[in-house]
Design an enzyme around this catalytic site. Structure first.
Site, PDB file in Angstrom:
ATOM      1  N   ASP B  92       0.860  -1.181   0.000  1.00 10.36           N
ATOM      2  CA  ASP B  92       0.000   0.000   0.000  1.00 10.36           C
ATOM      3  C   ASP B  92       0.904   1.241   0.000  1.00 10.36           C
ATOM      4  O   ASP B  92       2.133   1.133   0.021  1.00 10.36           O
ATOM      5  CB  ASP B  92      -0.955  -0.024   1.193  1.00 10.36           C
ATOM      6  CG  ASP B  92      -0.242   0.097   2.526  1.00 10.36           C
ATOM      7  OD1 ASP B  92       0.990   0.314   2.554  1.00 10.36           O
ATOM      8  OD2 ASP B  92      -0.911  -0.014   3.560  1.00 10.36           O
ATOM      9  N   SER B  93       0.298   2.415  -0.015  1.00 13.66           N
ATOM     10  CA  SER B  93       1.087   3.641  -0.164  1.00 13.66           C
ATOM     11  C   SER B  93       1.516   4.225   1.172  1.00 13.66           C
ATOM     12  O   SER B  93       2.264   5.186   1.219  1.00 13.66           O
ATOM     13  CB  SER B  93       0.247   4.687  -0.893  1.00 13.66           C
ATOM     14  OG  SER B  93      -0.810   5.112  -0.037  1.00 13.66           O
ATOM     15  N   GLY B  94       1.012   3.665   2.258  1.00 12.21           N
ATOM     16  CA  GLY B  94       1.309   4.235   3.572  1.00 12.21           C
ATOM     17  C   GLY B  94       0.278   5.246   4.015  1.00 12.21           C
ATOM     18  O   GLY B  94       0.212   5.592   5.193  1.00 12.21           O
ATOM     19  N   GLY B  95      -0.529   5.718   3.063  1.00 12.61           N
ATOM     20  CA  GLY B  95      -1.504   6.751   3.388  1.00 12.61           C
ATOM     21  C   GLY B  95      -2.487   6.326   4.471  1.00 12.61           C
ATOM     22  O   GLY B  95      -2.703   7.035   5.443  1.00 12.61           O
ATOM     23  N   PHE B  96      -3.038   5.142   4.306  1.00  8.50           N
ATOM     24  CA  PHE B  96      -4.067   4.679   5.230  1.00  8.50           C
ATOM     25  C   PHE B  96      -3.575   4.690   6.671  1.00  8.50           C
ATOM     26  O   PHE B  96      -4.271   5.174   7.568  1.00  8.50           O
ATOM     27  CB  PHE B  96      -4.528   3.266   4.838  1.00  8.50           C
ATOM     28  CG  PHE B  96      -5.675   2.762   5.660  1.00  8.50           C
ATOM     29  CD1 PHE B  96      -6.971   3.179   5.382  1.00  8.50           C
ATOM     30  CD2 PHE B  96      -5.466   1.896   6.725  1.00  8.50           C
ATOM     31  CE1 PHE B  96      -8.046   2.722   6.146  1.00  8.50           C
ATOM     32  CE2 PHE B  96      -6.528   1.436   7.488  1.00  8.50           C
ATOM     33  CZ  PHE B  96      -7.817   1.856   7.206  1.00  8.50           C
ATOM     34  N   GLN B 194     -11.458   7.060  -5.241  1.00 14.65           N
ATOM     35  CA  GLN B 194     -12.008   7.537  -3.972  1.00 14.65           C
ATOM     36  C   GLN B 194     -13.408   8.107  -4.238  1.00 14.65           C
ATOM     37  O   GLN B 194     -14.033   7.729  -5.213  1.00 14.65           O
ATOM     38  CB  GLN B 194     -11.062   8.570  -3.324  1.00 14.65           C
ATOM     39  CG  GLN B 194      -9.778   7.958  -2.760  1.00 14.65           C
ATOM     40  CD  GLN B 194     -10.017   7.079  -1.532  1.00 14.65           C
ATOM     41  OE1 GLN B 194     -11.094   7.076  -0.926  1.00 14.65           O
ATOM     42  NE2 GLN B 194      -9.001   6.271  -1.197  1.00 14.65           N
ATOM     43  N   ASP B 271      -7.605  -7.673   0.220  1.00 12.22           N
ATOM     44  CA  ASP B 271      -6.700  -7.883   1.356  1.00 12.22           C
ATOM     45  C   ASP B 271      -7.447  -7.456   2.598  1.00 12.22           C
ATOM     46  O   ASP B 271      -8.335  -6.586   2.528  1.00 12.22           O
ATOM     47  CB  ASP B 271      -5.441  -7.017   1.245  1.00 12.22           C
ATOM     48  CG  ASP B 271      -5.705  -5.585   1.687  1.00 12.22           C
ATOM     49  OD1 ASP B 271      -6.329  -4.830   0.907  1.00 12.22           O
ATOM     50  OD2 ASP B 271      -5.344  -5.224   2.824  1.00 12.22           O
ATOM     51  N   HIS B 340      -5.208 -21.421  10.089  1.00 13.91           N
ATOM     52  CA  HIS B 340      -6.547 -21.879   9.709  1.00 13.91           C
ATOM     53  C   HIS B 340      -7.313 -20.806   8.932  1.00 13.91           C
ATOM     54  O   HIS B 340      -7.856 -21.058   7.854  1.00 13.91           O
ATOM     55  CB  HIS B 340      -7.368 -22.295  10.926  1.00 13.91           C
ATOM     56  CG  HIS B 340      -8.819 -22.385  10.575  1.00 13.91           C
ATOM     57  ND1 HIS B 340      -9.354 -23.488   9.960  1.00 13.91           N
ATOM     58  CD2 HIS B 340      -9.817 -21.464  10.623  1.00 13.91           C
ATOM     59  CE1 HIS B 340     -10.607 -23.249   9.669  1.00 13.91           C
ATOM     60  NE2 HIS B 340     -10.927 -22.034  10.061  1.00 13.91           N
TER      61      HIS B 340
END
Lengths: 376, 376
Positions: B92-96, B194, B271, B340
């Site tokens: 990911d971009s790190g933004g979240f 977005q 994901d 599992h």
């Protein structure tokens, strides 16, 4: 249980042998990973067998008695089936944990009254019910209920305690011999030599324990804070008294160097939480010495975790990565270090056995003892 | 990166396809286990590959940037080599993460200024340096730097933010297209739609994102607290705009039911931390429904962990044992549950693919959605 003594080293008391149980063979000397609560911490059973190549593991009666409790374990068909481990298991008597409890505990002739560390409830362990509990757990080798004296311990306390341990042993044997195993495989009871760090008590205790003529014997009350030299001295004395044709188990020992020195004195079996507990703190035991993987010096060391290591993690992961996992508090770091350390312990003791059989144990041991204690 | 669309379901928008990267093929639809800090929590890489059968994993740029930091990762030769994972990786971009930080963070046209959660130090992420960072990490698929709006979000903020995300995308593409991969394998950049939960914004954003003509497209800003029906509505709108011949990745989703419903809408990649995070709390996802393994009802249930499960832990361990591990706070419980759950997610999405190819996806999905949401 059978024990075949294959060879005694010519320049030490080190021995190579083979124990046969209904769950398979154990080549001695052997190290037993500790599976306190039906789990060798952070390690899958598949990894214990295939990657660590353990031949026997240890369970703690106190912890199993508290959780999952005996009704669960008996309905499961014993510990082997509960945790799906089909090789030998040894259980301690629960005494050591009970004495280590911070809460109230009272030792009387009848047994020990104590409080659960989980809910504060009162319980009593006696020689008799500890035999019953270990029948329910179903370990292949079970331990007598003894008092493990602290260090230091005054002579009078040590002497009185030792005598009580001997009286308890008689009660353990009577109960054990009048009961049957529950799950179709045989169990054997090992008595425990006590006597603190007093030579005369240790000799007296070893003679008494030997007189019970069980199939194996254990040495307890060591590695509780005394200097290593005192441990070795006691161990040597006791091994000279205990019968040669039966396995000798030194409880709760120890560092790689401790294990090698005690093998030289005639010990066959060991257990210790050190390889797993220290692994969870980032300490790796290797054939070149001890690594604290959290140290800055490994930050950009991309070499394999242990170039001489024998488990798959040693070549699969690099030092920088494992350091990062510890820095980031990723549980995988503990998992990797635990597999590594246990595999190292099993490799080391397997090498000791090999060198006993090949006849060059002492020179190998003297060299290895220095290496394994080096800080890298 | 190549994408071959193999089949579109006749009674839904579900698609089966194949992504080809320099680290191998990914059969879609696919679920990507989250390896936040270069580790899928409590799971060995060997288990991710052999037991879970993951085809691609995800790394979090923010966490990797903080630890082990870029100098370590570049010297290691990128994330694949650092963690010894030779299959595809997406970052990911790190933004979240940055938006989720509690400390000060300021979003400006230039980028986002924020404080490290580790030491409080100040850092700035811009579209340009996030591309550089993801070049250094070396993931096969990297994500554009966007603003992920919270839920609820007022229209004006959502609109302004979306336009900034589009301007940032232009800067991301310029930087990405003017730089080269560092480790000999190619990388591809996915832009992110977005627009919060506003239909017109979502359509506008999807059209804009599509116009950049990258090799794949992502949908962000969903699964942030909105009702599932709103997520599905937005996803459907966006999938109708995004080109059919490119993979669509719905970020951070979700429950097994969420995943199946979104597959039906035309999503190819997913994901989520849910299978691992919930595993660490004792929640197991199965084909019959959801199990809280800590519940008393499993105390004496010695049946295998999941009789329909496809990973080795499902038959190796029993429910009573895994419950005991959680009761005893043994880490092995988390390890077993994580393997599992991830294996279940990968099995489920593999079944979805199979049914898409066989032509009976919708009826299978409608039946399965009910089952996987049942509480056992």
């Amino acid at each position: 249980m059978k024990f075949n003594l294959e060879k005694i080293d010519s320049s030490s008391q080190a021995r190579a042998g083979k124990i046969t149980t209904d769950h398979g063979e154990i080549k001695t000397p052997i190290f037993m990973p500790v599976g306190t609560s039906a789990s060798v911490k952070t390690v899958h059973q598949r990894e214990i067998e295939e990657d660590i190549k353990a031949q026997i593991i240890l369970g703690n009666t106190y912890h199993l008695y508290m959780r999952p409790k005996m009704d669960v374990l008996t309905q499961a068909g014993g510990l082997h089936r509960f945790m799906n481990w089909d090789k030998p298991i040894l259980t301690d008597s629960g005494g050591f944990q009970v004495y280590s409890l911070n809460g109230t505990r009272r030792i009387k002739e009848e047994g020990v009254k104590f409080q659960s560390h989980i809910d504060g409830s009162y319980h009593m362990f006696t020689p008799e019910n500890v035999m019953d509990t270990q029948r329910q757990i179903g370990a292949d080798i079970i331990m007598a209920f003894d008092e493990c004296t602290p260090y230091p311990c005054d002579y009078k306390y040590a002497s009185n305690s030792m005598h009580m341990t001997h009286r308890w042993l008689k009660r353990c044997c009577e109960r054990f011999d009048s009961t049957e195993p529950l799950y179709g495989h045989s169990q054997t009871l090992f008595p425990i030599v006590q006597g603190s760090t007093y030579k005369d008590l240790r000799i007296q205790s070893a003679e008494t324990i030997a007189s019970f003529e069980r199939e194996g014997n254990a040495i307890g009350g060591l590695s509780v804070g005394e200097p290593a030299e005192e441990m070795y001295e006691m161990c040597e004395l006791v091994c000279n008294v205990l019968p040669k044709n039966k396995p000798r188990y030194l409880m709760g020992v120890g560092t790689p160097a401790n294990i090698l020195e005690n093998i030289a004195l005639g010990v066959d079996m060991f257990d210790c939480v050190m390889p797993t507990r220290n692994a969870r703190n980032g300490m790796l035991f290797t054939s070149e010495g001890i690594i604290n993987i959290k140290n800055k010096k490994w930050e950009k060391d991309f070499s394999q975790l242990d170039k001489n290591g024998t488990s798959y993690v040693d070549s699969y992961y690099n030092k920088s990565y494992v350091r990062h996992l510890f820095q980031s508090k990723e549980i995988l770091g503990m998992q990797i270090a635990s597999i590594h350390n246990l595999a190292f312990y099993l490799w080391l003791i397997g090498e000791a056995r090999k060198h006993i059989l090949e006849g060059d144990f002492t020179s190998w041991k003297n060299n290895m003892v220095k290496k394994v204690a080096t800080r890298l």
